[in-house]
Design a protein around this motif. Structure first.
Motif, PDB file in Angstrom:
ATOM      1  N   ARG A  65       0.835  -1.202   0.000  1.00 64.22           N
ATOM      2  CA  ARG A  65       0.000   0.000   0.000  1.00 64.22           C
ATOM      3  C   ARG A  65       0.872   1.254   0.000  1.00 64.22           C
ATOM      4  NH1 ARG A  65      -5.051  -1.165   2.654  1.00 64.22           N
ATOM      5  NH2 ARG A  65      -5.781  -3.146   1.784  1.00 64.22           N
ATOM      6  N   SER A  66       0.388   2.278  -0.667  1.00 57.60           N
ATOM      7  CA  SER A  66       1.089   3.570  -0.663  1.00 57.60           C
ATOM      8  C   SER A  66       0.525   4.517   0.384  1.00 57.60           C
ATOM      9  CB  SER A  66       0.973   4.226  -2.043  1.00 57.60           C
ATOM     10  OG  SER A  66      -0.378   4.600  -2.299  1.00 57.60           O
ATOM     11  N   GLY A  67      -0.715   4.243   0.843  1.00 63.06           N
ATOM     12  CA  GLY A  67      -1.379   5.175   1.752  1.00 63.06           C
ATOM     13  C   GLY A  67      -1.975   6.364   1.034  1.00 63.06           C
ATOM     14  N   ILE A  68      -2.030   6.289  -0.309  1.00 65.21           N
ATOM     15  CA  ILE A  68      -2.554   7.396  -1.114  1.00 65.21           C
ATOM     16  C   ILE A  68      -3.715   6.884  -1.958  1.00 65.21           C
ATOM     17  CG2 ILE A  68      -2.032   9.129  -2.874  1.00 65.21           C
ATOM     18  CD1 ILE A  68       0.933   8.809  -2.098  1.00 65.21           C
ATOM     19  N   ILE A  69      -4.794   7.641  -1.993  1.00 69.21           N
ATOM     20  CA  ILE A  69      -5.896   7.365  -2.908  1.00 69.21           C
ATOM     21  C   ILE A  69      -6.058   8.560  -3.837  1.00 69.21           C
ATOM     22  CG2 ILE A  69      -7.083   5.875  -1.260  1.00 69.21           C
ATOM     23  CD1 ILE A  69      -9.084   8.246  -0.854  1.00 69.21           C
ATOM     24  N   ALA A  98      -3.729   9.790   2.441  1.00 74.43           N
ATOM     25  CA  ALA A  98      -3.501  11.012   1.684  1.00 74.43           C
ATOM     26  C   ALA A  98      -4.329  10.951   0.402  1.00 74.43           C
ATOM     27  CB  ALA A  98      -2.018  11.164   1.341  1.00 74.43           C
ATOM     28  N   VAL A  99      -4.681  12.114  -0.119  1.00 77.83           N
ATOM     29  CA  VAL A  99      -5.573  12.176  -1.283  1.00 77.83           C
ATOM     30  C   VAL A  99      -4.914  12.949  -2.417  1.00 77.83           C
ATOM     31  CG1 VAL A  99      -7.835  12.880  -2.150  1.00 77.83           C
ATOM     32  CG2 VAL A  99      -7.596  12.102   0.218  1.00 77.83           C
ATOM     33  N   GLN A 100      -4.895  12.341  -3.575  1.00 73.35           N
ATOM     34  CA  GLN A 100      -4.469  13.010  -4.799  1.00 73.35           C
ATOM     35  C   GLN A 100      -5.733  13.405  -5.563  1.00 73.35           C
ATOM     36  OE1 GLN A 100      -1.585  10.877  -7.238  1.00 73.35           O
ATOM     37  NE2 GLN A 100      -2.637  11.548  -9.076  1.00 73.35           N
ATOM     38  N   VAL A 101      -5.892  14.681  -5.837  1.00 79.01           N
ATOM     39  CA  VAL A 101      -7.105  15.182  -6.490  1.00 79.01           C
ATOM     40  C   VAL A 101      -6.816  15.466  -7.958  1.00 79.01           C
ATOM     41  CG1 VAL A 101      -8.884  16.968  -6.479  1.00 79.01           C
ATOM     42  CG2 VAL A 101      -7.897  16.177  -4.318  1.00 79.01           C
ATOM     43  N   GLU A 102      -7.672  14.958  -8.820  1.00 86.63           N
ATOM     44  CA  GLU A 102      -7.509  15.137 -10.260  1.00 86.63           C
ATOM     45  C   GLU A 102      -8.797  15.668 -10.876  1.00 86.63           C
ATOM     46  OE1 GLU A 102      -4.849  14.773 -12.023  1.00 86.63           O
ATOM     47  OE2 GLU A 102      -3.498  13.589 -10.762  1.00 86.63           O
ATOM     48  N   GLU A 103      -8.657  16.384 -11.976  1.00 85.95           N
ATOM     49  CA  GLU A 103      -9.806  16.843 -12.757  1.00 85.95           C
ATOM     50  C   GLU A 103      -9.788  16.119 -14.091  1.00 85.95           C
ATOM     51  OE1 GLU A 103     -11.558  21.127 -13.248  1.00 85.95           O
ATOM     52  OE2 GLU A 103      -9.963  20.877 -14.738  1.00 85.95           O
ATOM     53  N   ALA A 120       0.679   0.695 -10.934  1.00 87.78           N
ATOM     54  CA  ALA A 120       2.085   0.819 -10.542  1.00 87.78           C
ATOM     55  C   ALA A 120       2.233   0.955  -9.028  1.00 87.78           C
ATOM     56  CB  ALA A 120       2.710   2.029 -11.239  1.00 87.78           C
ATOM     57  N   HIS A 121       1.130   0.816  -8.305  1.00 91.01           N
ATOM     58  CA  HIS A 121       1.104   0.883  -6.833  1.00 91.01           C
ATOM     59  C   HIS A 121       1.476   2.264  -6.303  1.00 91.01           C
ATOM     60  CE1 HIS A 121       0.466  -3.419  -6.823  1.00 91.01           C
ATOM     61  NE2 HIS A 121       1.542  -3.577  -7.546  1.00 91.01           N
ATOM     62  N   LEU A 122       1.256   3.300  -7.111  1.00 93.80           N
ATOM     63  CA  LEU A 122       1.478   4.658  -6.632  1.00 93.80           C
ATOM     64  C   LEU A 122       0.271   5.172  -5.863  1.00 93.80           C
ATOM     65  CD1 LEU A 122       3.192   6.169  -9.804  1.00 93.80           C
ATOM     66  CD2 LEU A 122       4.283   5.271  -7.740  1.00 93.80           C
ATOM     67  N   ILE A 123      -0.899   4.611  -6.146  1.00 93.60           N
ATOM     68  CA  ILE A 123      -2.108   4.914  -5.385  1.00 93.60           C
ATOM     69  C   ILE A 123      -2.829   3.602  -5.102  1.00 93.60           C
ATOM     70  CG2 ILE A 123      -2.457   7.295  -6.151  1.00 93.60           C
ATOM     71  CD1 ILE A 123      -4.285   6.330  -8.299  1.00 93.60           C
ATOM     72  N   ASP A 124      -3.544   3.572  -3.993  1.00 93.98           N
ATOM     73  CA  ASP A 124      -4.180   2.330  -3.550  1.00 93.98           C
ATOM     74  C   ASP A 124      -5.574   2.119  -4.115  1.00 93.98           C
ATOM     75  OD1 ASP A 124      -1.954   1.778  -1.978  1.00 93.98           O
ATOM     76  OD2 ASP A 124      -2.789   2.792  -0.233  1.00 93.98           O
ATOM     77  N   GLY A 125      -6.241   3.193  -4.479  1.00 94.99           N
ATOM     78  CA  GLY A 125      -7.609   3.066  -4.966  1.00 94.99           C
ATOM     79  C   GLY A 125      -8.099   4.385  -5.524  1.00 94.99           C
ATOM     80  N   LEU A 126      -9.245   4.327  -6.187  1.00 98.56           N
ATOM     81  CA  LEU A 126      -9.774   5.499  -6.891  1.00 98.56           C
ATOM     82  C   LEU A 126     -11.220   5.761  -6.492  1.00 98.56           C
ATOM     83  CD1 LEU A 126      -8.665   4.504 -10.516  1.00 98.56           C
ATOM     84  CD2 LEU A 126      -7.403   5.931  -8.914  1.00 98.56           C
ATOM     85  N   ILE A 127     -11.557   7.040  -6.354  1.00104.56           N
ATOM     86  CA  ILE A 127     -12.950   7.475  -6.292  1.00104.56           C
ATOM     87  C   ILE A 127     -13.185   8.280  -7.559  1.00104.56           C
ATOM     88  CG2 ILE A 127     -14.652   8.888  -5.091  1.00104.56           C
ATOM     89  CD1 ILE A 127     -13.201   8.278  -2.486  1.00104.56           C
ATOM     90  N   LEU A 128     -14.040   7.765  -8.424  1.00101.73           N
ATOM     91  CA  LEU A 128     -14.267   8.378  -9.737  1.00101.73           C
ATOM     92  C   LEU A 128     -15.676   8.934  -9.844  1.00101.73           C
ATOM     93  CD1 LEU A 128     -12.721   5.726 -12.189  1.00101.73           C
ATOM     94  CD2 LEU A 128     -11.622   7.769 -11.250  1.00101.73           C
TER      95      LEU A 128
END
Length: 348
Positions: A65-69, A98-103, A120-128
């Motif tokens: 896990r990266s701890g980032i979504i 931690a949260v990565q926010v994208e548009e 690539a295991h840079l983020i653990d999951g996505l909210i789309l």
């Protein structure tokens, strides 16, 4: 001469300051092993004093896990998106994420880029929050990392959090009908299946449900499609409606931002809200209570929405094989000054 930067603190440094073992520090950082509250407090105080930043890459190698979504929304410029992201980030922080926010800007390629990072295991999951199932990566469910879809795209491929947009739009329409409106304009109502978003389809269907119940015939001249769903877009849509030279006595806008822009354009045209035309929105963003007049709108608990999405995502990260689950959150119509009169109507 500029002094060289201080060396980055390590887990050993934190352990020495807190008087515990490096393994205990690791347990506090990863949350994988229970630690006594008194010990945790000492470790967290030492981390704060040393400005310790965990090495998420190394952590990911140990537990996968990266701890980032990541959270991806179509348009971060709207009031609704800003308030929703605020709630998601706060709830994720409480979970140690931690949260990565994208548009995505309605571009499917941006969703695909997020998938690559997840693989690539840079983020653990996505909210789309896709706007159309046809264009979204959600249709490739068998290849997806942990994903939760929020919003109106109806599908059974992934976990899903939504409100009943069709029912909510019908309730807003029934309300303006009860106030005496009969010529109801709809802003955001794209009925073209080649371009309509999932939200516009459902909310337009809800408006039509209420019109049929009241015995009011649909008039396509009163339905205005628009993108983006912004204040500027709402103002342009209202001007388009006025240019059609049709009578109307109510506006059902598919977001609060659209409603704000529409009320501005109506005011510029000398049309009074609510005396001439009544207006409703959707989302109950903070500004809706403070416009003049204040806006009647569909409301739902954004905090509960964020919590539900994150709860499903964390469960999915732990369990990749159980069937997808859906959560439908309750909504309510908040009535305010923008629908407080029986409208006289606008006649060109």
């Amino acid at each position: 001469m500029t002094a060289p930067p201080s060396p980055r603190a390590t887990m050993k440094d934190v352990a020495a300051l807190a008087g515990v073992s490096p393994k205990t520090v690791s347990n506090v950082v990863t949350g994988t092993v229970a630690v006594r509250e008194e010990t945790r407090a000492k470790v967290e105080a030492a981390m704060a004093e040393l400005d310790f930043v965990p090495n998420l890459s190394a952590r990911g190698l140990r537990n996968g896990r990266s701890g980032i979504i990541a959270v991806a929304l179509p348009d971060l410029g709207t009031a609704y998106s800003a308030e929703l992201v605020h709630r998601i980030v706060a709830a994720a922080h409480d979970r140690g994420l931690a949260v990565q926010v994208e548009e995505t800007a309605s571009e499917p390629e941006r969703e695909r880029e997020l998938l690559s990072r997840a693989r690539a295991h840079l983020i653990d999951g996505l909210i789309l929050n896709p706007i159309r199932l046809e264009d979204s990566v959600v249709k490739y469910a068998d290849r997806l990392p942990p994903v939760v879809v929020i919003g109106e795209v109806e599908q059974n491929r992934t976990d899903h959090v939504r409100i009943d947009s069709r029912l909510a739009a019908a309730e807003a329409t029934r309300h303006v009908i009860a106030q005496g409106a009969r010529r109801i304009a709809v802003l955001g109502a794209d009925a073209d299946p080649a371009f309509a978003t999932a939200t516009s389809r459902l909310r337009l269907a809800g408006v039509h449900d209420a019109l049929r119940e009241a015995g009011i015939a649909r008039d396509e001249r009163l339905e205005v499609s628009l993108l983006p769903w912004s204040m500027a877009g709402g103002a342009d849509a209202a001007r388009t409606l006025l240019a059609r030279e049709v009578e109307f006595d109510a506006v059902v806008a598919f977001t609060d931002s659209i409603a704000f822009g529409a009320m501005h354009a109506l005011h510029d045209a000398g049309i009074r809200v609510p005396d001439d035309v009544i207006v409703t929105g959707f989302d109950d963003v903070e500004l809706s209570e403070f416009t003049s007049p204040s806006l009647t709108t569909v409301a739902f608990d954004l905090g509960a929405f964020a919590e539900a999405a994150l709860g499903l995502l964390e469960s999915r990260m732990d369990d990749r094989v159980s069937p997808p689950r859906g959560i439908v959150l309750p909504h309510r119509l908040v009535t305010r000054a923008s629908t407080s009169a029986s409208p006289a109507g606008y006649r060109p």
